[in-house]
Design a protein around this motif. Structure first.
Motif, PDB file in Angstrom:
ATOM      1  N   SER A  12       5.006  -3.957   9.251  1.00  0.00           N
ATOM      2  CA  SER A  12       4.775  -3.538   7.726  1.00  0.00           C
ATOM      3  C   SER A  12       5.291  -2.273   7.218  1.00  0.00           C
ATOM      4  O   SER A  12       5.155  -1.215   7.627  1.00  0.00           O
ATOM      5  N   LYS A  39      -7.177 -11.556  11.713  1.00  0.00           N
ATOM      6  CA  LYS A  39      -7.415 -10.146  11.515  1.00  0.00           C
ATOM      7  C   LYS A  39      -8.749  -9.860  12.291  1.00  0.00           C
ATOM      8  O   LYS A  39      -9.674 -10.532  12.536  1.00  0.00           O
ATOM      9  N   LYS A  52      -6.427  -5.843   4.172  1.00  0.00           N
ATOM     10  CA  LYS A  52      -4.900  -5.289   4.485  1.00  0.00           C
ATOM     11  C   LYS A  52      -4.936  -4.200   5.292  1.00  0.00           C
ATOM     12  O   LYS A  52      -5.452  -3.300   5.080  1.00  0.00           O
ATOM     13  N   VAL A  53      -3.614  -4.071   6.220  1.00  0.00           N
ATOM     14  CA  VAL A  53      -3.171  -2.757   6.386  1.00  0.00           C
ATOM     15  C   VAL A  53      -2.305  -2.075   5.612  1.00  0.00           C
ATOM     16  O   VAL A  53      -1.563  -2.665   4.711  1.00  0.00           O
ATOM     17  N   GLU A  65      -5.060   1.427   1.278  1.00  0.00           N
ATOM     18  CA  GLU A  65      -4.081   1.488   0.242  1.00  0.00           C
ATOM     19  C   GLU A  65      -3.179   2.668   0.524  1.00  0.00           C
ATOM     20  O   GLU A  65      -3.455   3.749   0.556  1.00  0.00           O
ATOM     21  N   SER A  66      -1.938   2.316   0.856  1.00  0.00           N
ATOM     22  CA  SER A  66      -0.802   3.250   1.445  1.00  0.00           C
ATOM     23  C   SER A  66      -0.608   4.520   0.624  1.00  0.00           C
ATOM     24  O   SER A  66      -0.593   5.649   1.228  1.00  0.00           O
ATOM     25  N   TYR A 220       0.629 -15.258   9.232  1.00  0.00           N
ATOM     26  CA  TYR A 220       0.741 -14.468   8.185  1.00  0.00           C
ATOM     27  C   TYR A 220       2.013 -14.284   7.528  1.00  0.00           C
ATOM     28  O   TYR A 220       3.115 -14.230   8.189  1.00  0.00           O
TER      29      TYR A 220
END
Ligand SMILES: N[C@@H](CCC(=O)N[C@@H](CS)C(=O)NCC(=O)O)C(=O)O
Length: 224
Positions: A12, A39, A52-53, A65-66, A220
């Protein structure tokens, strides 16, 4: 000592952003590789909204959230600044990250994966959007100036994964002829000693993209 864990996925680009920020600051962390087609309860517990990652766990406290995580890292740990100090420059860096996330990545992904007319329109849109980045990087070594900063970290998919993807899918979007400045940035970026450490092997990434492109693939796959 602070306990830092990162729930991510090796392929990712969003979780890679966080790894880059942690490494820049010299923060030790444990990487928990998530299976996004199945997950874990841990991911669902700590990011129940987006599921999410990446998710950063700092002494057990989750942050998702990055971009939010990177700003947190920048504010929490000493070391080289990831965001510019000047408020206007900071605002601009945030602007470009938003532009990359909401416009460029969406169009670039669709340009490779959407069939027919949608794919063609996405290619045109992505080509125009990339021109803005081409202009922004002109005359600069990195988006962050002399050093890698927030925008460079956020643009890691443009700098690496997208080149592999477009080649695999037979899409000629981001080329040296059309985007000489961006290309120069890519060259400096992927060969930078710091960035090199984060680039997953081309063959492994190719396998992931190949799987995404398979008709009937049910694991995914990012949706935009
Ligand atoms: N806006 C998010 C995007 C993160 C994201 O899209 N992560 C993907 C992996 S590349 C994910 O976890 N997807 C799971 C899903 O869509 O179900 C960020 O910046 O952190």
């Amino acid at each position: 000592m602070a306990e830092v864990k990162l729930i991510g996925a090796w392929f990712s680009p969003f979780s890679r952003r966080v790894e880059m920020a942690l490494k820049l600051k010299g923060v030790e962390y444990e990487f928990i590789d998530e299976d996004l087609s199945n997950k874990s309860p841990l991911l669902l517990k700590y990011n129940p909204i987006h599921k999410k990652v990446p998710v950063l766990l700092h002494n057990g406290k989750p942050i998702a959230e990055s971009s939010v995580i990177i700003e947190y890292i920048d504010e929490t740990w000493e070391g080289p600044s990831i965001l510019p100090k000047d408020p206007y420059e900071r605002a601009m860096a945030r602007f470009w990250v938003k532009f990359i996330d909401e416009k460029c990545l969406v169009a670039m992904w669709k340009a490779c994966f959407s069939p027919g007319e949608e794919g063609e329109k996405a290619k045109e849109e992505a080509a125009q959007l990339l021109k803005f980045l081409e202009e922004e990087i002109k005359g600069k070594k990195f988006f962050g100036g002399e050093n890698i900063g927030l925008v460079d970290i956020a643009a890691n998919f443009i700098g690496y994964g997208f080149g592999i993807l477009q080649e695999l899918m037979g899409v000629e979007l981001l080329t040296k002829e059309k985007y000489p400045n961006l290309y120069e940035w890519i060259d400096g970026y992927i060969n930078h000693s710091f960035v090199k450490d984060f680039l997953p092997p081309k063959d492994k990434i190719t396998e992931v993209f190949k799987a995404f492109a398979q008709p009937g693939y049910s694991g995914y796959k990012p949706k935009f």
